[in-house]
Scaffold this motif. Structure first.
Motif, mmCIF file in Angstrom:
data_model
loop_
_atom_site.group_PDB
_atom_site.id
_atom_site.type_symbol
_atom_site.label_atom_id
_atom_site.label_comp_id
_atom_site.label_asym_id
_atom_site.label_seq_id
_atom_site.Cartn_x
_atom_site.Cartn_y
_atom_site.Cartn_z
ATOM 1 N N ALA A 152 1.231 -1.304 0.313
ATOM 2 C CA ALA A 152 0.278 0.075 -0.288
ATOM 3 C C ALA A 152 0.941 1.249 0.150
ATOM 4 O O ALA A 152 2.360 0.998 0.568
ATOM 5 C CB ALA A 152 -1.327 -0.170 1.001
ATOM 6 N N THR A 153 0.809 2.247 -0.400
ATOM 7 C CA THR A 153 1.748 3.735 -0.732
ATOM 8 C C THR A 153 0.374 4.625 -1.832
ATOM 9 O O THR A 153 -0.411 4.674 -1.785
ATOM 10 C CB THR A 153 2.866 2.635 -2.100
ATOM 11 N N GLY A 154 1.061 5.811 -1.010
ATOM 12 C CA GLY A 154 0.885 6.965 -1.223
ATOM 13 C C GLY A 154 1.477 8.401 -0.518
ATOM 14 O O GLY A 154 2.447 7.426 -0.145
ATOM 15 N N PRO A 155 0.825 9.714 -1.313
ATOM 16 C CA PRO A 155 1.785 10.285 -1.088
ATOM 17 C C PRO A 155 1.688 10.613 0.697
ATOM 18 O O PRO A 155 -0.041 10.314 1.246
ATOM 19 C CB PRO A 155 1.120 12.023 -1.977
ATOM 20 N N THR A 156 1.880 11.332 1.302
ATOM 21 C CA THR A 156 1.601 11.985 2.648
ATOM 22 C C THR A 156 2.375 13.977 2.713
ATOM 23 O O THR A 156 3.212 13.511 2.044
ATOM 24 C CB THR A 156 2.282 11.460 3.968
ATOM 25 N N THR A 157 1.616 14.626 2.824
ATOM 26 C CA THR A 157 1.952 16.042 3.257
ATOM 27 C C THR A 157 2.091 16.164 4.742
ATOM 28 O O THR A 157 0.342 16.362 5.027
ATOM 29 C CB THR A 157 1.248 17.212 2.828
ATOM 30 N N LEU A 158 2.694 16.737 5.843
ATOM 31 C CA LEU A 158 2.655 16.872 6.909
ATOM 32 C C LEU A 158 3.396 18.382 7.379
ATOM 33 O O LEU A 158 4.420 18.724 6.489
ATOM 34 C CB LEU A 158 3.658 15.471 7.461
ATOM 35 N N VAL A 159 2.938 18.982 7.758
ATOM 36 C CA VAL A 159 3.211 20.265 8.547
ATOM 37 C C VAL A 159 3.667 20.250 9.548
ATOM 38 O O VAL A 159 3.286 19.070 10.579
ATOM 39 C CB VAL A 159 2.122 21.110 8.840
ATOM 40 N N PHE A 160 4.740 20.265 10.244
ATOM 41 C CA PHE A 160 6.003 20.477 11.472
ATOM 42 C C PHE A 160 6.085 21.486 12.007
ATOM 43 O O PHE A 160 6.157 22.546 11.266
ATOM 44 C CB PHE A 160 7.004 19.539 10.537
ATOM 45 N N ALA A 161 5.664 21.383 13.169
ATOM 46 C CA ALA A 161 6.287 22.455 13.973
ATOM 47 C C ALA A 161 7.438 22.709 15.354
ATOM 48 O O ALA A 161 7.264 21.199 15.761
ATOM 49 C CB ALA A 161 4.822 23.170 14.408
#
Length: 148
Positions: free
Chosen positions: A125-134
């Protein structure tokens, strides 16, 4: 006089290398290390280690197909519901490949990756991940997650 000048030149030339060696870890490197540790938690079947990368702030968000989940406790509950952390065959092995990293200021960053779950039967299973870090208390934590 010449040995002193040579010593000064060598000291000056060596100083930048010493400064680089002692320089703080870059934001991208720190985020990628945190992501690797999170994946290691998943792969060990330790949901708490996997989720340690997420901010404890109540507004931390995770976008899912049926809406938005807020808060780390709700996110952990969802993962426990959907994945059997005690069974590696059902959980799979998680890896991330960095696609993009952008520093959004001294305390925020955008990390885009491709996740890959590999199962013992060969399925993936694969896909994109968009993460905002602080940056919180000296460490990088996810404050917003949109994975599909």
């Amino acid at each position: 006089m010449r040995p002193i000048i040579l010593a000064i030149l060598l000291a000056l030339l060596g100083a930048p290398a010493l400064a680089r060696r002692d320089a703080p870890v870059s934001a991208q490197h720190a985020v990628e290390q945190a992501m690797a540790d999170s994946a290691a938690g998943w792969n060990a079947g330790n949901v708490d280690r996997f989720m340690a990368i997420y901010s404890a702030a109540p507004e931390t968000s995770f976008v899912v197909n049926d809406g938005l989940i807020r808060g780390k406790p709700a996110m952990i509950a969802r993962y426990r519901e959907r994945y059997d952390f005690s069974d590696p065959a059902k959980r799979g092995t998680l890896t991330f490949t960095t696609l993009d990293f952008r520093q959004l200021g001294p305390n925020h960053a955008l990390y885009i990756a491709r996740y890959l779950l590999t199962y013992p039967d060969g399925k993936t299973a694969t896909g994109p991940t968009t993460l905002v870090f602080a940056r919180e208390r000296g460490a990088w934590h996810i404050i917003a997650d949109h994975s599909s």
